[in-house]
Design a protein around this motif. Structure first.
Motif, PDB file in Angstrom:
ATOM      1  N   TYR A  27      -8.316  -1.859   9.731  1.00 15.99           N
ATOM      2  CA  TYR A  27      -7.602  -1.781   8.526  1.00 15.99           C
ATOM      3  C   TYR A  27      -7.199  -3.099   8.111  1.00 15.99           C
ATOM      4  O   TYR A  27      -7.117  -3.431   7.055  1.00 15.99           O
ATOM      5  N   THR A  70      -3.735   4.410   0.427  1.00 15.76           N
ATOM      6  CA  THR A  70      -4.792   4.265   1.147  1.00 15.76           C
ATOM      7  C   THR A  70      -5.756   5.698   0.720  1.00 15.76           C
ATOM      8  O   THR A  70      -6.988   5.609   0.974  1.00 15.76           O
ATOM      9  N   SER A 101      -7.305   1.206  -0.624  1.00 14.78           N
ATOM     10  CA  SER A 101      -6.475   0.283  -0.142  1.00 14.78           C
ATOM     11  C   SER A 101      -6.808  -1.133  -0.893  1.00 14.78           C
ATOM     12  O   SER A 101      -5.963  -1.895  -1.237  1.00 14.78           O
ATOM     13  N   LEU A 105       0.796  -0.916  -0.267  1.00 13.25           N
ATOM     14  CA  LEU A 105      -0.142   0.002  -0.029  1.00 13.25           C
ATOM     15  C   LEU A 105       0.887   1.171   0.003  1.00 13.25           C
ATOM     16  O   LEU A 105       0.423   2.323   0.365  1.00 13.25           O
TER      17      LEU A 105
END
Length: 331
Positions: free
Chosen positions: A286, A213, A261, A207
């Motif tokens: 997350y 994100t 993400s 990421l």
């Protein structure tokens, strides 16, 4: 949980692993072991089996955290750790390498003790030591396999040619290197070498260190001791240019109805069945978002559009600062 094979003759692991580094250092203004342990609990509940750490994270404290978390359930995970990056107590930014056999043996004994385990499933050489032939380092690691201290060998951030040399000494099960929409250099020679040799590829920072994100909009979003403040890609004009790339991810994700993400992870996963990303987080929310990326299916047209929007070397700035770039072996 979807599973993928770790190398041509390796074990099955969760298709998405968990990078644990940020639970102890680099991305945080202060450790929150309670939150990290809760996230590890949830990861196991959701079927994540591949957990990734290293002796240098903390240093040492991340391995200690995992050792504590895995008591009574060690058999439920495929545990990976690393050796080979040496830190300077007097200079937090300095980095060295050590691949000498005696250092490797010392390192594995320390990791086994901190992780409270009798065997490490996957043991990586974190960075190659330019002063020690890779054959010598891998030979020492191979001895540890025969002794039952480790099960599989891995390498990290090495070139295709170095990987070939290592693999001739002892089968390498996994190569770990940074890979994401904004770090695609490995596609030129590293990924083809892994495919050819039957080696799994384990992307870290899939990421873009959290940038992909869409949540990071300013360098001020980082804590004072967050290492990204000193990372070239998060500074000055580079930050502004890279933010434009992130906005492309945000727009594409919005169009598809998923989180940025998840779109970024789905793209990495789509690059090959031998790829097992290890996004890191210390927060349960997350973690759950990342795992949901396994259900995001990209069409050929969507992949082509993303490839066009994020060509190789699209990101502005080096991946690391001078000290860390100096110890990479991926040319």
């Amino acid at each position: 949980m979807k599973m993928r094979q770790l190398g041509h003759k390796g074990p099955l692991v969760s298709a998405l692993g968990l990078g644990c580094m940020g639970m102890s250092e680099f991305y945080t203004a202060g450790m929150d072991d309670k939150a990290s342990l809760a996230t590890l609990d949830r990861a196991l509940e959701l079927g994540v089996t591949l957990l990734d750490t290293a002796d240098v994270y903390g240093p040492y404290t991340n391995e200690i955290l995992l050792g504590k978390a895995l008591q009574g359930r060690r058999d439920r995970v495929f545990l990976a750790t690393k050796f080979g990056i040496v830190r300077d107590a007097n200079n937090p930014q300095a980095r060295g390498t050590n691949g000498r056999p005696e250092y490797i043996r010392q390192s594995v004994e320390g990791s086994l003790k901190r992780l409270q385990t009798e065997v490490i499933d996957l043991y990586y050489q974190h960075r190659a030591d330019p002063d020690v032939p890779i054959e010598e380092s891998v030979g020492a690691m191979s001895d540890l396999v025969r002794e039952g201290k480790i099960r599989y060998l891995g390498m990290s951030e090495i070139s295709a040619s170095t990987l070939e040399r290592a693999h001739k000494v002892h089968p390498i099960s996994a190569l770990q290197t940074e890979y994401s929409l904004w770090s695609r250099d490995v596609e030129e020679s590293i990924l083809p070498a892994c495919q050819r040799l039957g080696i799994a590829f384990v992307p870290y920072s899939p990421l873009g260190r959290g940038f992909l994100t869409g949540a990071i909009r300013s360098p001020d979003d980082f804590a004072a001791n967050d290492f990204r403040r000193n990372n070239p890609r998060f500074q000055g004009e580079n930050f502004a240019k890279n933010l434009q790339l992130v906005d492309k991810v945000v727009a594409m994700a919005s169009e598809k109805g998923v989180k940025p993400s998840q779109l970024a992870l789905a793209w990495v996963l789509a690059q090959g069945e031998n790829i097992v990303p290890i996004p890191g987080t210390k927060r349960t929310i997350y973690l759950e978002e990342n795992i949901a990326a396994l259900d995001v299916i990209l069409s050929e047209a969507e992949i082509a559009a993303m490839d066009a929007a994020f060509p190789v070397r699209a990101a502005a700035g080096e991946r690391y600062g001078t000290e860390m770039m100096r110890i990479l072996n991926n040319a």
